[in-house]
Design an enzyme around this catalytic site. Structure first.
Site, mmCIF file in Angstrom:
data_model
loop_
_atom_site.group_PDB
_atom_site.id
_atom_site.type_symbol
_atom_site.label_atom_id
_atom_site.label_comp_id
_atom_site.label_asym_id
_atom_site.label_seq_id
_atom_site.Cartn_x
_atom_site.Cartn_y
_atom_site.Cartn_z
ATOM 1 N N HIS A 118 9.209 -0.506 9.503
ATOM 2 C CA HIS A 118 8.226 -1.591 9.455
ATOM 3 C C HIS A 118 8.400 -2.460 8.185
ATOM 4 C CE1 HIS A 118 6.252 0.458 12.739
ATOM 5 N NE2 HIS A 118 6.051 1.527 12.012
ATOM 6 N N ASP B 35 0.882 -1.184 0.000
ATOM 7 C CA ASP B 35 0.000 0.000 0.000
ATOM 8 C C ASP B 35 0.915 1.229 0.000
ATOM 9 O OD1 ASP B 35 0.954 -0.479 2.603
ATOM 10 O OD2 ASP B 35 -0.824 0.351 3.573
HETATM 11 CA CA LIG Z 1 2.806 -0.591 4.121
#
Ligand SMILES: [Ca+2]
Length: 315
Positions: A244, A8
């Protein structure tokens, strides 16, 4: 490693994609996008721009789900990823075209072509993968492993006291993937919050990276300014930010960067305070669930070095 990426594309996704593109051991065979940090269409546009930055070969990119399975999409996360998902850095529009294809057909074709080899890395909500499993249950048996960024076992959540953004973004999809029987490793906040990229790291890299990575690193340096500000607000970070998505891709290639623990796990799909929470069951007679491998600790310095080396070491 044959890699299918589901993203995303916000700031940390873009860094993860660049790492994969510059890492000779990784062949990115396809990228699908999902609504999360931004809409799936914008994530797709951003991804094409990132491919340009790396002068990447013609990698197929397919736009996937614009809404989670059951809940509503909650909109862009501008304070972390900027209004455009790329930390408000304006990159030139790409002349690359999206591949017009149903995302599940795309996934299944890749799983068939690279049966037993395909590594699936998800860096956003798991909506696309859940849909693929729905349409093609046999997908689960063809994939080598899944490595996903999301969730938390013992770290505080980042969108609720107990939930992380990707899992909370589509808990139903996540639970569907958790019950698929695939080999799944979860790289969650327990380890990503401990792996911090500082301003000094990225400034150093801008000085020392390979010539072929200069455009990409200069972009990262700019995008991280906004990202660090957002993380200051969300995570009390000062002059650094958690890694992340990049850590997740690195763990797919180098599992030794983390220590893991296998637990039977499901995702809370309802509730007022706990939606998207990872619920693991360590009782003698646990609930019905598959074993999921969770990252519980990380070697942060090795991970940072691994990330930087993709842009800096001679290949
Ligand atoms: Ca992401």
């Amino acid at each position: 490693m044959k890699l299918l990426l589901d993203v995303d594309t916000g700031v940390d996704d873009s860094i993860a994609i660049l790492y994969a593109l510059f890492k000779p051991e990784i062949e990115v065979v396809g990228i699908s996008t999902v609504c999360g940090n931004v809409e799936a269409w914008l994530a797709a546009e951003n991804t094409l721009k990132i491919l340009d930055l790396a002068d990447a070969p013609d990698i197929p990119v397919v736009k996937g789900a614009e809404t989670p399975l059951r809940k509503k999409w909650e909109g862009r996360v501008s304070y972390i990823h900027g209004d455009n998902g790329l930390g408000n850095v304006e990159l030139p529009a790409s002349s690359r075209k999206l591949l017009e294809k149903d995302v599940s057909d795309f996934h299944m074709e890749l799983a068939g072509k690279y049966e037993g080899e395909l590594v699936v890395v998800t860096l956003g909500p798991m909506t696309n993968i859940a849909r693929t499993l729905e349409k093609y249950p046999e997908f689960a048996g063809k994939v080598k492993k899944v490595v996903s960024m999301g969730g938390t076992l013992s770290m505080r959540g980042n969108v609720s006291p107990v939930a992380e953004a990707n899992f909370a973004g589509d808990p139903d999809a996540c639970d569907r993937v958790f019950t698929s029987g695939m080999d799944i490793t979860i790289v969650g906040l327990d380890v990503t919050m401990k792996t911090r990229l500082t301003k000094e790291h990225i400034d150093w890299l801008a000085e020392n990276c390979r010539e072929s990575c200069k455009k990409a690193v200069s972009y990262m340096q700019k995008a991280l300014v906004h990202y660090r500000k957002g993380n200051q607000r969300q995570n009390y970070c000062v002059d650094d930010s958690p890694l992340h998505d990049p850590l997740t891709i690195m763990c797919a290639l180098k599992p030794g960067l983390i220590q893991t623990e296998c637990r039977k796990a499901r995702i809370e799909c309802g509730g007022t305070y706990c939606r998207g929470m990872v619920v693991t069951d360590q009782r003698e007679h646990p609930f019905e669930a598959e074993y999921i491998r969770f990252a519980v600790d990380v070697h942060p310095h090795r991970a940072i070095r691994e990330l930087l080396s993709a842009f800096w070491e001679e290949v």
